[in-house]
Scaffold this active site. Structure first.
Site, PDB file in Angstrom:
ATOM      1  N   LYS A   9      29.420 -42.233  67.283  1.00  0.00           N
ATOM      2  CA  LYS A   9      28.259 -41.383  67.551  1.00  0.00           C
ATOM      3  C   LYS A   9      28.668 -39.900  67.600  1.00  0.00           C
ATOM      4  CE  LYS A   9      25.022 -40.580  71.359  1.00  0.00           C
ATOM      5  NZ  LYS A   9      25.400 -39.189  71.516  1.00  0.00           N
ATOM      6  N   LYS A  14      35.317 -38.304  68.283  1.00  0.00           N
ATOM      7  CA  LYS A  14      35.993 -38.762  67.050  1.00  0.00           C
ATOM      8  C   LYS A  14      37.099 -37.806  66.652  1.00  0.00           C
ATOM      9  CE  LYS A  14      32.164 -38.577  64.709  1.00  0.00           C
ATOM     10  NZ  LYS A  14      31.238 -38.349  65.829  1.00  0.00           N
ATOM     11  N   LYS A  40      30.781 -29.671  59.842  1.00  0.00           N
ATOM     12  CA  LYS A  40      31.237 -28.736  60.885  1.00  0.00           C
ATOM     13  C   LYS A  40      32.677 -28.299  60.659  1.00  0.00           C
ATOM     14  CE  LYS A  40      30.441 -31.086  64.706  1.00  0.00           C
ATOM     15  NZ  LYS A  40      29.900 -32.338  64.091  1.00  0.00           N
ATOM     16  N   ASP A 128      27.060 -41.481  61.967  1.00  0.00           N
ATOM     17  CA  ASP A 128      26.849 -42.806  61.416  1.00  0.00           C
ATOM     18  C   ASP A 128      27.128 -42.849  59.928  1.00  0.00           C
ATOM     19  OD1 ASP A 128      25.993 -44.235  63.662  1.00  0.00           O
ATOM     20  OD2 ASP A 128      24.054 -43.225  63.583  1.00  0.00           O
TER      21      ASP A 128
HETATM   22  N1  LIG Z   1      38.648 -38.341  76.628  1.00  0.00           N
HETATM   23  C1  LIG Z   1      38.104 -37.127  76.751  1.00  0.00           C
HETATM   24  N2  LIG Z   1      38.214 -36.443  77.914  1.00  0.00           N
HETATM   25  C2  LIG Z   1      37.682 -35.225  78.029  1.00  0.00           C
HETATM   26  N3  LIG Z   1      37.011 -34.585  77.065  1.00  0.00           N
HETATM   27  C3  LIG Z   1      36.860 -35.208  75.895  1.00  0.00           C
HETATM   28  C4  LIG Z   1      37.403 -36.502  75.666  1.00  0.00           C
HETATM   29  N4  LIG Z   1      37.107 -36.863  74.411  1.00  0.00           N
HETATM   30  C5  LIG Z   1      36.418 -35.841  73.870  1.00  0.00           C
HETATM   31  N5  LIG Z   1      36.256 -34.845  74.765  1.00  0.00           N
HETATM   32  C6  LIG Z   1      35.552 -33.596  74.535  1.00  0.00           C
HETATM   33  O1  LIG Z   1      34.290 -33.851  73.954  1.00  0.00           O
HETATM   34  C7  LIG Z   1      33.944 -32.844  73.036  1.00  0.00           C
HETATM   35  C8  LIG Z   1      33.486 -33.462  71.750  1.00  0.00           C
HETATM   36  O2  LIG Z   1      34.567 -34.134  71.152  1.00  0.00           O
HETATM   37  P1  LIG Z   1      34.784 -34.201  69.600  1.00  0.00           P
HETATM   38  O3  LIG Z   1      34.531 -32.923  68.939  1.00  0.00           O
HETATM   39  O4  LIG Z   1      36.092 -34.848  69.384  1.00  0.00           O
HETATM   40  O5  LIG Z   1      33.627 -35.212  69.240  1.00  0.00           O
HETATM   41  P2  LIG Z   1      33.149 -35.690  67.805  1.00  0.00           P
HETATM   42  O6  LIG Z   1      32.754 -37.111  67.938  1.00  0.00           O
HETATM   43  O7  LIG Z   1      34.157 -35.362  66.788  1.00  0.00           O
HETATM   44  O8  LIG Z   1      31.878 -34.800  67.604  1.00  0.00           O
HETATM   45  P3  LIG Z   1      31.046 -34.578  66.273  1.00  0.00           P
HETATM   46  O9  LIG Z   1      30.233 -35.790  66.078  1.00  0.00           O
HETATM   47  O10 LIG Z   1      30.238 -33.401  66.602  1.00  0.00           O
HETATM   48  O11 LIG Z   1      32.049 -34.363  65.205  1.00  0.00           O
HETATM   49  C9  LIG Z   1      35.163 -31.966  72.852  1.00  0.00           C
HETATM   50  O12 LIG Z   1      34.966 -30.739  73.472  1.00  0.00           O
HETATM   51  C10 LIG Z   1      36.274 -32.735  73.523  1.00  0.00           C
HETATM   52  O13 LIG Z   1      37.170 -31.909  74.175  1.00  0.00           O
HETATM   53 MG   LIG Z   2      33.988 -34.215  64.991  1.00  0.00          MG
END
Ligand SMILES: Nc1ncnc2c1ncn2[C@@H]1O[C@H](COP(=O)(O)OP(=O)(O)OP(=O)(O)O)[C@@H](O)[C@H]1O
Ligand SMILES: [Mg+2]
Ligand code: SF4
Lengths: 254, 318
Positions: A9, A14, A40, A128
């Site tokens: 999600k 991720k 992004k 997704d």
């Molecule tokens: N285990 C964790 N503990 C603390 N903060 C976390 C953890 N996992 C992710 N985060 C924080 O959550 C935020 C979003 O994480 P991330 O960018 O990796 O998500 P994503 O799934 O890649 O998002 P997107 O779908 O927008 O690409 C980041 O600021 C990250 O620091």
């Molecule tokens: Mg991401």
């Protein structure tokens, strides 16, 4: 070669998980490529000290020509990891899925794998599996395993279930299979039970359990993964364990 | 008249019809046309586009998957005697948005094969621009078709939008039409010419040169009349590529079947052509007599070509 695609999600972690896993593989001496498949283009930023690499789509849009070498569209980050971002169209215009496909065929033409000879390739894929473009990373020749990142939140599990179904839908000899779940904790009540219940109902393994961690945020502010920032901390160790497990599985397969 | 000449359309219009410059009067002297124009093949000339080219495998049929408005331009090909080999699966908006057309393709394939009183050697699925954005894995769709019909099925892409890209449709379709070739024992005295969808002129010096260099069998896709002859193409010791659009296919054959290739550049000056044949001769690992026969033959060809050119020039009074 280990070829993984990470789905989950939006905002679930991720990119954080992918970059940390990439760094863990690299610190174990592996040659790693991480490809961010998200407009992004922030997937590899914490492997690059916070300075992003020029995404492939930006390169093509600005110069109106295709790059002729891998160097033009990649940066080498922590542990020698080759960082690439597909990028995407101007928000609200164009087709992001097509961007992924275009980037992949370009990388193939530039003979990325033949030239860089990676041990590990990681694809960090947006949200997704929304259309053909977002299924491209699980096609033949790309990832052969999928990791789904989820927390115990309802919508994250809902998305995880959809992704699992989408990947199953493609299941035949040449497509990727779901390897398991990365439980990225959000400190939800009964989080572990909720994720376990889902994993069991979907017949999936929980490949890693990543705690909610202040370290992640601390090092993210410095443009680093926890593997780089504090390899001894609990969170870094969890990523190291996952990397070692995947390496062992890959070796057993060969 | 040897100087280059040009005039803008505005200048020409200002001068008026009666003052058309002499340089543009074609009946007063010969007008030189650059190699670029010789290379250009207008679509109106009914040359080989992806769809016609895709039928190069003997005994194959094509299923064109496209919206009606886009597929109908293929109807022109019927005049060229292809009407028995073309089938259409027409798409509508809902098909494309939902991806429904992908499940229809194997069914359509089955229907096509069932409707014929023979089993085609292969089915080419040609999909047009509309699908380019969808990121369909056509290889996978083709596998499903094969499961359904038992007939080898190959994708071809009519993606007009990739025309100026590194891998334009005409290069992609060449890979498609050679993709059914399978590895077999290669014969040192056999080769293929790759490049065009019609064969090289019967009296082309290339055949003679190859034969004098010890090549006993020269094959071309366009000369294959049966699928058995088609499959013999993979016996070649090497491929001679005479059109850069076939390079990608030749690379694929090198990778898949281990057949190396040599590429010849199309040239228009006799001394350059001669030089290229000489260089080619040097590359052949052949006994010295055949190589030198080839060299001598290429010299003879040069003289005779020069004579013909001289004749043409005399005739044109230049
Ligand atoms: N285990 C964790 N503990 C603390 N903060 C976390 C953890 N996992 C992710 N985060 C924080 O959550 C935020 C979003 O994480 P991330 O960018 O990796 O998500 P994503 O799934 O890649 O998002 P997107 O779908 O927008 O690409 C980041 O600021 C990250 O620091
Ligand atoms: Mg991401
Ligand atoms: S340009 Fe593409 S969509 Fe348009 S008619 Fe040609 S093949 Fe069809």
């Amino acid at each position: 070669m280990i070829k993984l695609a990470i789905y989950g999600k939006g905002g679930i972690g991720k990119s954080t998980c992918t970059a940390n896993l990439a760094a863990a593989f690299a610190s174990l001496g592996k040659r790693v490529i991480q490809i961010g498949c998200d407009p992004k283009a922030d997937s590899t930023i914490n492997l690059l000290g916070g300075t992003p690499v020029t995404p492939v789509m930006d390169y093509m849009r600005d110069r109106d020509e295709e790059p002729t070498s891998i160097e033009e569209i990649s940066q080498v980050g922590y542990g020698g990891i080759l960082c690439i971002e597909t990028g995407g169209p101007t928000p609200g215009l164009g087709c992001a899925g097509r961007g992924i496909i275009t980037t992949f065929s370009l990388l193939e033409e530039l003979e990325l794998f033949e030239k860089f000879k990676p041990d590990v390739v990681l694809y960090d894929v947006l949200g997704d599996v929304v259309c053909g473009g977002f299924a491209a990373p699980i096609r033949e020749g790309y990832a052969d395993k999928v990791l789904i990142v989820t927390s115990g939140e309802k919508m994250a599990l809902y998305a995880a279930n959809n992704i699992n179904k989408a990947v199953k839908n493609f299941e035949d000899r040449s497509y990727a299979k779901v390897r398991g779940i990365i439980m990225n904790r959000r400190a939800v009540e009964n989080e572990e039970e909720k994720v376990r219940a889902f994993a069991e109902s979907a017949g999936l393994d929980i490949a890693a359990d990543i705690p909610r961690s202040a370290d992640i945020i601390k090092y993210e502010d410095m443009g680093k993964t926890v593997i780089e920032g504090d390899p001894e901390c609990e969170t870094a160790q969890r990523f190291m364990e996952l990397a070692k497990k995947l390496i062992a599985e890959d070796e057993a397969n060969d | 008249m040897t100087d280059a000449f040009y005039i803008t359309a505005a200048e020409l219009a200002d001068r008026g019809f009666d003052n058309t410059p002499d340089e543009l009067m074609s009946h007063r002297h010969m007008i030189y046309s650059s190699p670029a124009t010789l290379d250009f093949n207008s679509p109106g000339a009914k040359g080989f586009g992806v769809k016609r080219a895709g039928l190069a495998i003997p005994g194959s049929v094509m299923l064109l998957v496209a919206p009606g408005c886009c597929g109908r331009n293929t109807a022109l090909l019927n005049e060229l005697g292809y009407n028995e080999r073309f089938f259409y699966l027409l798409l509508d908006d809902t098909d494309i948005v939902t991806g429904r057309h992908l499940t229809k393709i194997p069914k359509a394939c089955k229907e096509v094969c069932d409707s014929l009183d023979y089993t085609p050697t292969a089915v080419m699925i040609c999909i047009t621009c509309v699908d380019a954005l969808l990121g369909t894995d056509m290889e996978r769709v083709c596998r499903k078709c094969e499961d359904e019909t038992g007939v080898p099925t190959v994708p071809a892409y009519m993606y007009a939008l990739t025309r100026e890209k590194r891998l334009p449709p005409m290069a992609g379709v060449r890979k498609s039409v050679y993709s059914l070739l399978e590895p077999q024992k290669r014969i040192s005295s056999e080769c293929n010419i790759m490049g065009y969808f019609s064969h090289v002129h019967d009296d082309c010096e290339l055949y003679d040169l190859l034969h004098s260099a010890g090549i006993k069998k020269v094959r071309e896709l366009a000369r294959c009349e049966t699928i058995e002859q088609y499959h013999e193409l993979s016996r070649a010791n090497f491929n001679l590529v005479i059109n850069p659009e076939a390079r990608y296919a030749a690379q694929d054959l090198e990778k898949r079947l281990g057949i190396p290739f040599i590429e010849l550049t199309r040239m228009y000056r006799i001394d350059k052509i001669h030089n290229q044949y000489r260089l080619l001769g040097r590359h052949w690992v052949l006994c010295s007599t055949t190589a030198s026969t080839a060299a001598r033959r290429s010299g003879q060809w040069r003289t005779s070509t020069e004579n013909s050119v001289r004749c043409v020039l005399r005739w044109a009074n230049v």
